[in-house]
Scaffold this active site. Structure first.
Site: not given
Length: 346
Positions: A294, A53
């Site tokens: 895993s 911005e």
């Protein structure tokens, strides 16, 4: 496509320019529109520097036009003092009457407060324009805020008959990737803040885990070495980039950081917590079948890239089997898990 969607799409395009240097901050793009014409643009280029911005507003040549303009932002403007002042306050100070926001910021110090600041100041605020796309843009950031762990990407290559590698104690690894897919793999490394392998992969392949065939920052190398048995001549310990060794030992390794884990419990949640402590929001797992499984078994993953090679190995180490439920709880996942398949016809 509405005008609001058109300008928000441009915000997303701009935001992607910060992909390599904005993290751990989110990628954000902003556009200032006056009388259906873009008069200012900006994006968050680098962590610690000006937000989108600020850059968009600063790029407007005639600042008087701001009082009759609309600012489009892909993520809710911040409302707190961090490394830079609040963007919501700047929008109010400049007198911009209309603000269009892609999606709310889940960060606890913002989380709707930026929108509240704008509305209390009398701004017209519209939220949710291309919201899904804006969330996807910052999937790692959203994962950290809502799941409290890094965004995890699994990656492996497999033969036509479903093997990742032959069983070997020494010798050269089987090459299942082409030069093109290797380049893509390096691009993916540059897009992640950390990359992980296990002990066996480190021993057999001696990888550098660096970004060489692409431009971008080097990721943190994470290797699991429970007993600290890996020889120090491996590329992982060459000191060219940060390396974290996960072990149960208390010893120090020159040029590396040690994370002492409790191996009597699952180490993955412990590693994820440590990575967050180090401000790591994205992890690429390039290990072998055991490490990949895993993550799959503990259901800790978000995205998978699987390269299919036409080569037939006939034997060896089977690749993981990835099963994605057709129906997944929206409460459990922020956005749908992505499973990408690359066919390698070299």
């Amino acid at each position: 496509m509405t005008n609001d969607e058109k300008y928000m799409k441009r915000c997303i395009q701009l935001a992607k320019n910060g992909q390599l240097e904005a993290p751990p901050n989110p990628m954000v793009g902003a556009v200032v529109v006056y009388n259906e014409k873009i008069i200012g643009e900006g994006y968050h280029a680098k962590f610690g520097e000006a937000h989108a911005e600020v850059n968009a507003i600063a790029s407007v040549e005639d600042q008087k036009l701001l009082k009759n303009s609309t600012i489009y932002v892909s993520l809710e403007p911040c409302s707190h003092y961090g490394k830079t002042p609040p963007c919501a306050n700047l929008i109010v100070e400049k007198g911009i009457p209309r603000v269009v926001i892609g999606c709310k910021d889940p960060f606890s110090k913002v989380a709707g407060r930026g929108i509240e600041v704008l509305r209390k100041a009398g701004c017209e605020v519209k939220v949710g324009v291309l919201g899904k796309e804006c969330m996807e843009l910052n999937k790692a950031f959203f994962t950290v805020q809502l799941k409290h762990r890094p965004f995890i990407t699994l990656k492996w290559a497999q033969s036509a008959d479903g093997y990742m590698d032959v069983i070997r104690e020494n010798g050269e690894p089987v090459v299942l990737s082409s030069s093109y897919t290797q380049m893509i793999a390096h691009k993916r490394r540059a897009e992640h803040q950390a990359i992980m392998i296990g002990t066996r992969t480190a021993l057999l392949d001696n990888p550098s885990l660096s970004v060489r065939s692409w431009c971008g920052p080097q990721p943190l190398r994470v290797v699991i070495d429970r007993q600290l048995k890996l020889p120090r001549h491996l590329n992982l310990f060459d000191g060219t980039q940060p390396t974290m060794v996960v072990t149960e030992k208390k010893e120090d390794i020159t040029g590396c950081s040690i994370f002492q884990a409790n191996f009597s419990h699952s180490i993955l949640p412990q590693i994820m917590e440590e990575l967050l402590r180090r401000n790591i929001q994205s992890l690429l797992v390039e290990g072998g079948a055991t490490l990949l499984l895993s993550f799959l078994d503990e259901d800790i993953w978000d995205e998978a890239y699987v390269e299919h090679c036409p080569q037939v190995l006939g034997r060896g180490i089977m690749s993981p089997t990835l099963i994605i439920p057709k129906k997944t709880s929206k409460k459990k996942l922020i956005m749908g898990r992505n499973y990408h398949i690359f066919d390698n016809f070299v």
